[in-house]
Design an enzyme around this catalytic site. Structure first.
Site, PDB file in Angstrom:
ATOM      1  N   CYS A 255       1.018  -1.330  -0.057  1.00  0.00           N
ATOM      2  CA  CYS A 255      -0.126   0.453  -0.237  1.00  0.00           C
ATOM      3  C   CYS A 255       1.090   1.118   0.087  1.00  0.00           C
ATOM      4  CB  CYS A 255      -1.135  -0.017   1.298  1.00  0.00           C
ATOM      5  SG  CYS A 255      -1.872  -1.475   1.137  1.00  0.00           S
TER       6      CYS A 255
HETATM    7  C1  UGA Z   1      -1.858   0.354   5.195  1.00  0.00           C
HETATM    8  C2  UGA Z   1      -3.176   1.717   6.376  1.00  0.00           C
HETATM    9  O1  UGA Z   1      -2.557   1.585   7.866  1.00  0.00           O
HETATM   10  C3  UGA Z   1      -4.028   1.225   5.995  1.00  0.00           C
HETATM   11  O2  UGA Z   1      -4.917   2.145   6.581  1.00  0.00           O
HETATM   12  C4  UGA Z   1      -4.693   0.764   4.929  1.00  0.00           C
HETATM   13  O3  UGA Z   1      -5.933   0.196   4.739  1.00  0.00           O
HETATM   14  C5  UGA Z   1      -3.508  -0.406   4.175  1.00  0.00           C
HETATM   15  O4  UGA Z   1      -2.553   0.434   3.731  1.00  0.00           O
HETATM   16  C6  UGA Z   1      -4.059   0.102   2.659  1.00  0.00           C
HETATM   17  O5  UGA Z   1      -3.862   1.000   1.360  1.00  0.00           O
HETATM   18  O6  UGA Z   1      -4.506  -1.124   1.570  1.00  0.00           O
HETATM   19  P1  UGA Z   1      -0.651  -1.873   5.776  1.00  0.00           P
HETATM   20  O7  UGA Z   1      -0.247  -1.757   4.510  1.00  0.00           O
HETATM   21  O8  UGA Z   1      -1.486  -2.714   5.371  1.00  0.00           O
HETATM   22  O9  UGA Z   1      -2.298  -0.692   6.087  1.00  0.00           O
HETATM   23  O10 UGA Z   1       0.419  -1.748   7.126  1.00  0.00           O
HETATM   24  P2  UGA Z   1       0.836  -0.387   8.286  1.00  0.00           P
HETATM   25  O11 UGA Z   1       0.383  -1.412   9.376  1.00  0.00           O
HETATM   26  O12 UGA Z   1       0.269   0.704   7.733  1.00  0.00           O
HETATM   27  O13 UGA Z   1       2.410  -0.449   7.869  1.00  0.00           O
HETATM   28  C7  UGA Z   1       3.024  -0.026   6.884  1.00  0.00           C
HETATM   29  C8  UGA Z   1       4.241  -0.393   6.944  1.00  0.00           C
HETATM   30  O14 UGA Z   1       4.873   0.658   7.667  1.00  0.00           O
HETATM   31  C9  UGA Z   1       5.463  -1.864   7.075  1.00  0.00           C
HETATM   32  O15 UGA Z   1       6.413  -1.840   7.121  1.00  0.00           O
HETATM   33  C10 UGA Z   1       5.899  -0.858   8.770  1.00  0.00           C
HETATM   34  O16 UGA Z   1       6.471  -1.630   9.327  1.00  0.00           O
HETATM   35  C11 UGA Z   1       5.749   0.003   8.241  1.00  0.00           C
HETATM   36  N1  UGA Z   1       5.685   1.140  10.116  1.00  0.00           N
HETATM   37  C12 UGA Z   1       4.009   1.303  10.500  1.00  0.00           C
HETATM   38  C13 UGA Z   1       6.986   1.984  10.331  1.00  0.00           C
HETATM   39  O17 UGA Z   1       7.495   2.238   9.851  1.00  0.00           O
HETATM   40  N2  UGA Z   1       6.125   2.388  12.098  1.00  0.00           N
HETATM   41  C14 UGA Z   1       5.810   2.804  11.808  1.00  0.00           C
HETATM   42  O18 UGA Z   1       5.513   2.819  13.081  1.00  0.00           O
HETATM   43  C15 UGA Z   1       4.275   2.020  11.382  1.00  0.00           C
END
Ligand code: UGA
Length: 424
Positions: A255
């Site tokens: 995403c």
């Molecule tokens: C993301 C969004 O959070 C959702 O709201 C959205 O619906 C989704 O994309 C989408 O567009 O379908 P997702 O990709 O499943 O969700 O996962 P996240 O939890 O957002 O994490 C994304 C990335 O960011 C991961 O690699 C995670 O490790 C990283 N991340 C997250 C960080 O490096 N630091 C943080 O504080 C949070």
């Protein structure tokens, strides 16, 4: 699955007959905590059925959700082939129906797509008028992989972009029936706003991550600075909020990388250069390589060194490796002729498909670190959080650890091991 488990009769439609067969047999085609249980329940109650026959499925339903992928094209913009194909199928099925039906675009699409692509295709194929004969909405999804079911059942808000009032009211009623007493706040707006809300939301979260990673990079150059302390403190400001401020090796997944690039390409097509979003992606592209820099600082030349990799999936609780920082890190380590052994609680099968015999695979975290010269934590799985300095001291050749996700107690590790971490 969530709709079905709340008593709605749901038909899943896909052109991939293997996927359809799998789901009807009770096997989820991908891993998501709690999904298999919900699938079995829904099938048991006969509330879910999958088919490749869209006409039959639509005939019996009042709402269809388009949930196909919108992958990136080489210039970063999105590929609308699947959205177009789904719109065609829906249009053809609608042609034979004589009741009102609402078409809902849940796929992530850039502003204007629903009005300029979906609507004309459905109208042309069905011979019907949008608004009077069928409804049209955009309803972006905000769930996260790994907590998809919880997020779906407890959303912060529902966004409904409506072509006309009747379409929006029909979808709002659907969600009121679904959520009942726990109906979240609802935003009703036009199609364009709701398409943009999805991109703005993901770009903002990506910005928070690249921002804190930038602060982490500053911390690493400052004696005594620790990004964890800084993030905790700024997160307590209600205007900032504590979420998505974990510094690490960058964001991955299907995403954020795709949506930020699509927003940039879309914005450029409007004649505006979105410099902030470009900087966010630039910071993120460099961030995984920090793991290799730190490893070199800690143990010197990596040639023929045995590097243990803990965590391959783009985040915990998933087997998904799409755009995972681990891919860049492992490939860069291989370029440096390091010997790699990796372990991930769920993503091993997917990793084997990508790396094959280029790396070794361990069957547990302890087996992975055994005899290693350096260990890099790439994904913050709970099992890795439980490892103590003593585990690394006992099993590694020398206890040299790179905490790429800030999961360890810094003081304890600095006392007993050679330890470096992002933003420390
Ligand atoms: C993301 C969004 O959070 C959702 O709201 C959205 O619906 C989704 O994309 C989408 O567009 O379908 P997702 O990709 O499943 O969700 O996962 P996240 O939890 O957002 O994490 C994304 C990335 O960011 C991961 O690699 C995670 O490790 C990283 N991340 C997250 C960080 O490096 N630091 C943080 O504080 C949070």
């Amino acid at each position: 699955m969530c709709f079905a488990n709340k008593g709605f009769k749901v038909t899943g439609i896909d052109i991939d007959s293997e996927k359809v067969k799998l789901i009807n047999m009770g096997k989820s085609p991908f891993r998501e905590p709690g999904l298999d249980e919900l699938l079995m329940k829904a099938l048991g109650k006969r509330l879910l059925h999958c088919t490749t026959n869209q006409e039959h499925a639509l005939e019996k339903s009042g709402v269809s959700f388009i949930t196909v992928g919108t992958p990136s094209l080489p210039d970063g913009s999105i590929d609308l082939d699947f959205v177009g194909a789904a719109s065609q199928s829906i249009g053809e099925a609608l042609k034979k129906m004589n009741k009102y039906h609402v078409v809902v675009v849940k796929s992530t699409v850039t502003p204007g797509t629903t009005e300029k692509v979906v609507k004309p295709i459905v109208e042309e194929r069905s011979g019907k008028h949008c608004g009077s004969e069928f409804g049209l909405c955009v309803n972006p999804e905000f769930l996260k992989e790994g907590s998809a079911i919880h997020d779906m059942l407890n959303p912060d808000r529902i966004v409904i972009g409506e072509y006309d009032k009747r379409s929006g009211e029909s979808l709002e009623k659907f969600y009121k029936d679904f959520y009942g007493e726990s109906m979240p706040p609802i935003i009703r707006t036009n199609l364009t706003n709701s398409e943009l809300i999805k991109y703005a939301n993901n770009a903002f979260l990506a910005t928070k991550i690249s921002f804190i990673n930038t602060i982490a990079n500053i911390c690493e150059r400052l004696r005594g600075a620790d990004v964890k302390v800084v993030a905790k403190s700024i997160g307590l400001d209600n205007r900032v909020s504590p979420f998505f401020l974990n510094a690490g090796l960058g964001y991955g997944g299907s995403c954020f990388p795709k949506d930020t690039k699509a927003l940039i390409a879309f914005s450029k097509s409007l004649g505006y250069m979105p410099e902030l979003v470009e900087a966010v992606t630039k910071v993120n592209e460099a961030q995984p390589f920090k793991a290799v820099d730190l490893a070199e600082k800690l143990i010197g030349n990596l040639k023929n060194k045995r590097i243990a990799i803990l965590g391959l999936s783009f985040k915990p609780n998933t087997d998904d490796l799409r755009n995972a920082p681990s891919l860049k890190i492992v490939n860069f380590l291989l370029k440096k002729e390091a010997k790699i052994i990796a372990y991930d609680p769920k993503a091993m099968d997917n990793a084997k498909k990508i790396f094959g015999v280029k790396i070794e695979y361990a069957s547990s975290a302890i087996k992975c670190i055994k005899g290693a010269d350096c260990c890099i934590i790439i994904t913050e799985w709970d099992v890795f959080r439980k490892l103590k300095p003593g585990d690394f001291i006992k099993h590694m050749k020398k206890p040299c650890i790179i905490d790429g996700r800030r999961i360890y107690n810094t003081a304890a590790f600095l006392d007993d091991t050679k330890f470096m971490a992002i933003g420390l």
